[in-house]
Write a protein that holds these residues in place. Sequence first.
Motif, PDB file in Angstrom:
ATOM      1  N   ILE A   8       0.659  -1.214  -0.583  1.00 43.08           N
ATOM      2  CA  ILE A   8       0.063  -0.556   0.275  1.00 43.08           C
ATOM      3  C   ILE A   8       0.875   1.183   0.094  1.00 43.08           C
ATOM      4  CG2 ILE A   8      -1.967  -1.314   0.777  1.00 43.08           C
ATOM      5  CD1 ILE A   8      -1.136   0.297   3.762  1.00 43.08           C
ATOM      6  N   PHE A   9       2.391   1.026   0.228  1.00 43.82           N
ATOM      7  CA  PHE A   9       3.297   1.965  -0.242  1.00 43.82           C
ATOM      8  C   PHE A   9       4.182   1.986  -0.777  1.00 43.82           C
ATOM      9  CE2 PHE A   9       1.527   2.523   4.501  1.00 43.82           C
ATOM     10  CZ  PHE A   9       1.059   3.817   4.383  1.00 43.82           C
ATOM     11  N   PRO A  10       4.060   1.756  -2.729  1.00 45.66           N
ATOM     12  CA  PRO A  10       4.993   1.603  -3.459  1.00 45.66           C
ATOM     13  C   PRO A  10       5.673   2.343  -3.459  1.00 45.66           C
ATOM     14  CG  PRO A  10       3.050   2.454  -4.198  1.00 45.66           C
ATOM     15  CD  PRO A  10       2.600   2.169  -2.810  1.00 45.66           C
ATOM     16  N   ASN A  34       7.910  -5.138 -10.038  1.00 47.55           N
ATOM     17  CA  ASN A  34       6.735  -4.795 -10.644  1.00 47.55           C
ATOM     18  C   ASN A  34       5.861  -4.328  -9.406  1.00 47.55           C
ATOM     19  OD1 ASN A  34       4.268  -4.091 -11.707  1.00 47.55           O
ATOM     20  ND2 ASN A  34       4.027  -6.578 -11.750  1.00 47.55           N
ATOM     21  N   LEU A  35       6.011  -3.639  -9.460  1.00 46.81           N
ATOM     22  CA  LEU A  35       5.264  -2.518  -7.728  1.00 46.81           C
ATOM     23  C   LEU A  35       3.622  -2.216  -8.018  1.00 46.81           C
ATOM     24  CD1 LEU A  35       7.793   0.268  -6.725  1.00 46.81           C
ATOM     25  CD2 LEU A  35       7.457  -2.264  -5.699  1.00 46.81           C
ATOM     26  N   VAL A  36       3.021  -3.144  -7.397  1.00 48.61           N
ATOM     27  CA  VAL A  36       1.463  -3.085  -7.679  1.00 48.61           C
ATOM     28  C   VAL A  36       0.569  -2.880  -6.201  1.00 48.61           C
ATOM     29  CG1 VAL A  36      -0.826  -5.038  -7.793  1.00 48.61           C
ATOM     30  CG2 VAL A  36       1.694  -5.389  -8.267  1.00 48.61           C
ATOM     31  N   ASN A  37       0.359  -1.776  -6.678  1.00 52.02           N
ATOM     32  CA  ASN A  37      -0.876  -0.991  -5.404  1.00 52.02           C
ATOM     33  C   ASN A  37      -1.740  -2.054  -4.795  1.00 52.02           C
ATOM     34  OD1 ASN A  37      -1.656   1.468  -3.539  1.00 52.02           O
ATOM     35  ND2 ASN A  37      -1.484   2.922  -4.459  1.00 52.02           N
ATOM     36  N   ILE A  38      -1.709  -2.425  -3.615  1.00 59.26           N
ATOM     37  CA  ILE A  38      -2.738  -2.979  -3.071  1.00 59.26           C
ATOM     38  C   ILE A  38      -4.598  -2.188  -3.063  1.00 59.26           C
ATOM     39  CG2 ILE A  38      -4.194  -4.438  -1.316  1.00 59.26           C
ATOM     40  CD1 ILE A  38      -1.578  -5.210  -0.370  1.00 59.26           C
ATOM     41  N   ARG A  39      -4.229  -0.651  -2.971  1.00 62.10           N
ATOM     42  CA  ARG A  39      -5.290   0.421  -2.992  1.00 62.10           C
ATOM     43  C   ARG A  39      -6.175  -0.415  -4.083  1.00 62.10           C
ATOM     44  NH1 ARG A  39      -4.880   3.506   1.692  1.00 62.10           N
ATOM     45  NH2 ARG A  39      -2.663   3.319   2.503  1.00 62.10           N
ATOM     46  N   ASP A  40      -5.693  -0.072  -5.022  1.00 64.57           N
ATOM     47  CA  ASP A  40      -5.961   0.021  -6.671  1.00 64.57           C
ATOM     48  C   ASP A  40      -7.130  -1.145  -6.885  1.00 64.57           C
ATOM     49  OD1 ASP A  40      -4.364   1.871  -7.708  1.00 64.57           O
ATOM     50  OD2 ASP A  40      -2.899   0.677  -8.452  1.00 64.57           O
ATOM     51  N   TYR A  41      -6.634  -2.768  -5.766  1.00 63.86           N
ATOM     52  CA  TYR A  41      -8.027  -3.560  -6.440  1.00 63.86           C
ATOM     53  C   TYR A  41      -9.287  -3.004  -5.231  1.00 63.86           C
ATOM     54  CZ  TYR A  41      -4.667  -5.899  -9.356  1.00 63.86           C
ATOM     55  OH  TYR A  41      -4.126  -5.464 -10.462  1.00 63.86           O
ATOM     56  N   SER A  42      -8.878  -1.830  -4.287  1.00 64.81           N
ATOM     57  CA  SER A  42     -10.073  -2.153  -3.582  1.00 64.81           C
ATOM     58  C   SER A  42     -11.264  -1.859  -4.167  1.00 64.81           C
ATOM     59  CB  SER A  42      -9.592  -0.745  -2.289  1.00 64.81           C
ATOM     60  OG  SER A  42     -11.059  -0.850  -1.396  1.00 64.81           O
ATOM     61  N   LEU A 109       4.312 -10.330  -1.021  1.00 67.03           N
ATOM     62  CA  LEU A 109       3.098  -9.301   0.310  1.00 67.03           C
ATOM     63  C   LEU A 109       3.625  -8.485   1.197  1.00 67.03           C
ATOM     64  CD1 LEU A 109      -0.169  -8.397   0.771  1.00 67.03           C
ATOM     65  CD2 LEU A 109      -0.025 -10.703   1.716  1.00 67.03           C
ATOM     66  N   CYS A 110       2.849  -7.644   1.117  1.00 67.03           N
ATOM     67  CA  CYS A 110       4.155  -6.711   2.168  1.00 67.03           C
ATOM     68  C   CYS A 110       2.482  -6.544   3.326  1.00 67.03           C
ATOM     69  CB  CYS A 110       4.599  -4.978   1.801  1.00 67.03           C
ATOM     70  SG  CYS A 110       5.797  -5.457   0.614  1.00 67.03           S
ATOM     71  N   GLY A 111       2.868  -7.233   4.488  1.00 64.71           N
ATOM     72  CA  GLY A 111       1.848  -6.513   5.441  1.00 64.71           C
ATOM     73  C   GLY A 111       1.657  -5.512   5.807  1.00 64.71           C
ATOM     74  N   HIS A 112       0.649  -4.588   7.052  1.00 65.94           N
ATOM     75  CA  HIS A 112       1.205  -4.304   7.837  1.00 65.94           C
ATOM     76  C   HIS A 112      -0.238  -4.013   8.892  1.00 65.94           C
ATOM     77  CE1 HIS A 112       2.930   0.301   7.046  1.00 65.94           C
ATOM     78  NE2 HIS A 112       3.307  -0.685   6.263  1.00 65.94           N
ATOM     79  N   THR A 136       7.430  -0.961  11.248  1.00 69.91           N
ATOM     80  CA  THR A 136       6.351  -0.497  10.487  1.00 69.91           C
ATOM     81  C   THR A 136       5.734  -1.448   9.489  1.00 69.91           C
ATOM     82  OG1 THR A 136       7.456   1.790  11.170  1.00 69.91           O
ATOM     83  CG2 THR A 136       5.279   1.595   9.705  1.00 69.91           C
ATOM     84  N   GLY A 137       6.256  -2.234   8.642  1.00 69.52           N
ATOM     85  CA  GLY A 137       5.402  -2.521   8.156  1.00 69.52           C
ATOM     86  C   GLY A 137       6.199  -3.738   7.246  1.00 69.52           C
TER      87      GLY A 137
END
Length: 242
Positions: A8-10, A34-42, A109-112, A136-137
């Motif tokens: 969520i923080f690319p 390949n940086l994938v922003n998880i927010r794009d899939y919300s 997958l980066c957790g937070h 932090t993440g």
Amino acid sequence: MVFNVLTIFPDMFEGILRNSILKRAIEKELIKVNLVNIRDYSKDKHKKTDDYPYGGGYGMVMMVQPIYDAINAVKSFKNTPVFYMGPKGKKFDQKKAIELSKYDEIIILCGHYEGIDERVYSLIDEEISMGDFILTGGEIAAMAVIDSVSRLIHGVLPQDESFIDESFYCGLLEYPQYTRPEIFNGMEVPKVLLSGNHAEITKWRRQKSLETTLKLRPDLLDRKYLSEQDIEYLKKLGYSDI
């Protein structure tokens, strides 16, 4: 090799990817990040990716839907393994780095926050931890994995020997290193390193690796990485638990 990083923080990755070894590896197309922003899939109109935990408690939990859809989108019918950077996984080490370097493509997958919804684990192949401390993440942990694994890919370093001699690759800590000047504040470079005798230099470096490992990380000493000469030298140093 392709690293697909779900985060969520690319923007956190920009610095490491634009400098030094990783930058050159990307330019040479030896690796791809390949940086994938998880927010794009919300599916939330505000692009939320976290919510309060059922049952109450402190903090927020990353929601299942955005992560689930992001992973499936990246997989795109390929059997790409998914590695989650989380505190419950096995500790990352050089052995794991070598294992990951054999893949053509992986998903990280980066957790937070307080972690991920448990249902995400249905898509995760393995959880990996950086150690028994709190971050932090997962982004910082993911950077470490990318850097470590990339160094093992042929062509990323100027010579493959560069990583073979490094700490942990062969089960031992690295030997001491010196450069110019030959003498500094009365401290001299060991004469053997100036001798030009490569056989003696190799022997000295191996013995110093053994000494350093015995002093700082005796837990790393494993017979499967040691020759008979190594074992005899360790015995001379007073180490008998081998």
